[in-house]
Design an enzyme around this catalytic site. Structure first.
Site, PDB file in Angstrom:
ATOM      1  N   SER A 151       0.861  -1.189   0.000  1.00  0.00           N
ATOM      2  CA  SER A 151       0.000   0.000   0.000  1.00  0.00           C
ATOM      3  C   SER A 151       0.895   1.236   0.000  1.00  0.00           C
ATOM      4  O   SER A 151       1.503   1.573   1.024  1.00  0.00           O
ATOM      5  CB  SER A 151      -0.918   0.004   1.226  1.00  0.00           C
ATOM      6  OG  SER A 151      -1.829  -1.061   1.171  1.00  0.00           O
ATOM      7  N   LYS A 201      -7.440   1.742  -2.747  1.00  0.00           N
ATOM      8  CA  LYS A 201      -7.052   1.307  -1.400  1.00  0.00           C
ATOM      9  C   LYS A 201      -7.094   2.479  -0.420  1.00  0.00           C
ATOM     10  O   LYS A 201      -7.491   2.317   0.742  1.00  0.00           O
ATOM     11  CB  LYS A 201      -5.649   0.694  -1.435  1.00  0.00           C
ATOM     12  CG  LYS A 201      -5.126   0.251  -0.063  1.00  0.00           C
ATOM     13  CD  LYS A 201      -6.025  -0.806   0.569  1.00  0.00           C
ATOM     14  CE  LYS A 201      -5.543  -1.195   1.972  1.00  0.00           C
ATOM     15  NZ  LYS A 201      -4.340  -2.026   1.972  1.00  0.00           N
ATOM     16  N   LYS A 213       0.761   5.426   8.369  1.00  0.00           N
ATOM     17  CA  LYS A 213       1.357   5.544   7.028  1.00  0.00           C
ATOM     18  C   LYS A 213       0.268   5.745   5.974  1.00  0.00           C
ATOM     19  O   LYS A 213       0.363   6.619   5.110  1.00  0.00           O
ATOM     20  CB  LYS A 213       2.175   4.299   6.714  1.00  0.00           C
ATOM     21  CG  LYS A 213       2.801   4.287   5.316  1.00  0.00           C
ATOM     22  CD  LYS A 213       3.069   2.874   4.827  1.00  0.00           C
ATOM     23  CE  LYS A 213       1.780   2.141   4.580  1.00  0.00           C
ATOM     24  NZ  LYS A 213       1.884   0.951   3.703  1.00  0.00           N
TER      25      LYS A 213
END
Length: 297
Positions: A102, A177, A245
């Protein structure tokens, strides 16, 4: 089919096991060799460097921590996949890279362009479903890249995914995502608030799963995180630093696209507070510990 896989961590290891059970031969590399060696007993072949995969398989999967790790694995001038691909004259040579990490859509587009110059197709294919989905082989995959590359990789990805959706060109999977993570992180934060409200009001917060089941507030996340927030000792399913993150990437992409995301901004501040409280490596359920600091004592 012989494939390569870089990054057998919490998510990658069960994905590799599904590939092996499906009959694929999997060549595995990991920065921490012990994690790769642990899969040898399942039939995986451990290789010393990412570049060692470039001359033995046509399809390589990545599942690493961040964009810096992706760049190191693929483009390191000495041991990277791309450098080895340039050097090899083998009939078997890497043709496609599928990145399950990701990372930011902009970084993905840059990597895809660099790979294309070497004749390597790039599919960004982040997943949703967590460790439970990886273990069960029911992950949802959001894919970006050329249709031909996504189509070629789909039968192999199907070993551990229940659904693969092609969202568009390079970076589209990563954008999808981020949409997923904006919903997930905001929902987990809201669940933590609800658990805190219940506990501070003197009712049994653990019964919220039963009380809200079947209603609009019910969800997989509610059923997963209320128990994890109201008891101790569960096996971690991910670290808060991973959420941070992802939410930092959401904020950067929102800025780039001019998208107001005030809820994501609030979640970002909660996650930064969690890091300041020493909870960066705590389980995702530690949202409730940020709201109730005394609970950790």
């Amino acid at each position: 089919m012989e494939v390569g896989f870089c990054g057998p961590g919490l998510m990658g290891a069960p994905m590799i096991r599904h590939l092996l059970r499906a009959g694929h031969m999997v060549h595995v590399w990991n920065r921490t060799p012990d994690k790769a060696q642990a899969l040898a007993k399942d039939g995986a072949r451990v290789v010393p460097t990412p570049g060692a995969l470039a001359s033995s398989v046509e399809l390589i999967f990545l599942c690493v921590s961040d964009a810096a790790a992706v760049e190191q694995v693929v483009f390191d001038p000495e041991h990277g996949i791309a450098a080895a691909a340039q050097r090899t004259h083998s009939a078997t040579r890497v043709r496609r890279i599928v990145d399950h990490s990701s990372i930011a859509p902009a970084a993905t587009r840059g990597f895809a362009q660099r790979a294309a110059q070497l004749g390597i197709g790039w599919v960004d294919a982040p997943v949703s479903g967590g460790v439970a989905g990886a273990t069960a082989g029911t992950l949802a995959v959001m894919a970006g890249g050329a249709a031909a590359d996504v189509e070629a990789a789909t039968p192999v990805i199907g070993a551990y995914a229940a659904r693969i959706t092609h969202m568009g060109g390079a970076g589209a999977g990563q954008t999808a995502k981020l949409c997923n993570q904006s919903i997930v992180t905001a929902t987990v934060a809201a669940i933590a608030e609800a658990v805190s409200l219940a506990q501070n009001s003197g009712i049994d917060a653990a019964r919220l799963t039963e009380a809200l089941a079947g209603g609009w507030a019910d969800s997989v996340l509610l059923q997963t995180f209320v128990p994890r927030m109201t008891r101790r000792g569960d096996t971690p399913i991910g670290a808060m630093r991973t959420f941070q993150k992802d939410v930092d990437t959401i904020a950067a992409t929102a800025y780039e696209t001019g998208t107001p995301m005030p809820v994501a901004g609030t979640v970002q501040q909660i996650l930064r507070l969690a890091a300041a409280m020493g909870l960066a490596d705590a389980d995702f359920s530690a949202f409730v510990d940020v709201l109730q600091p005394g609970r950790r004592n």
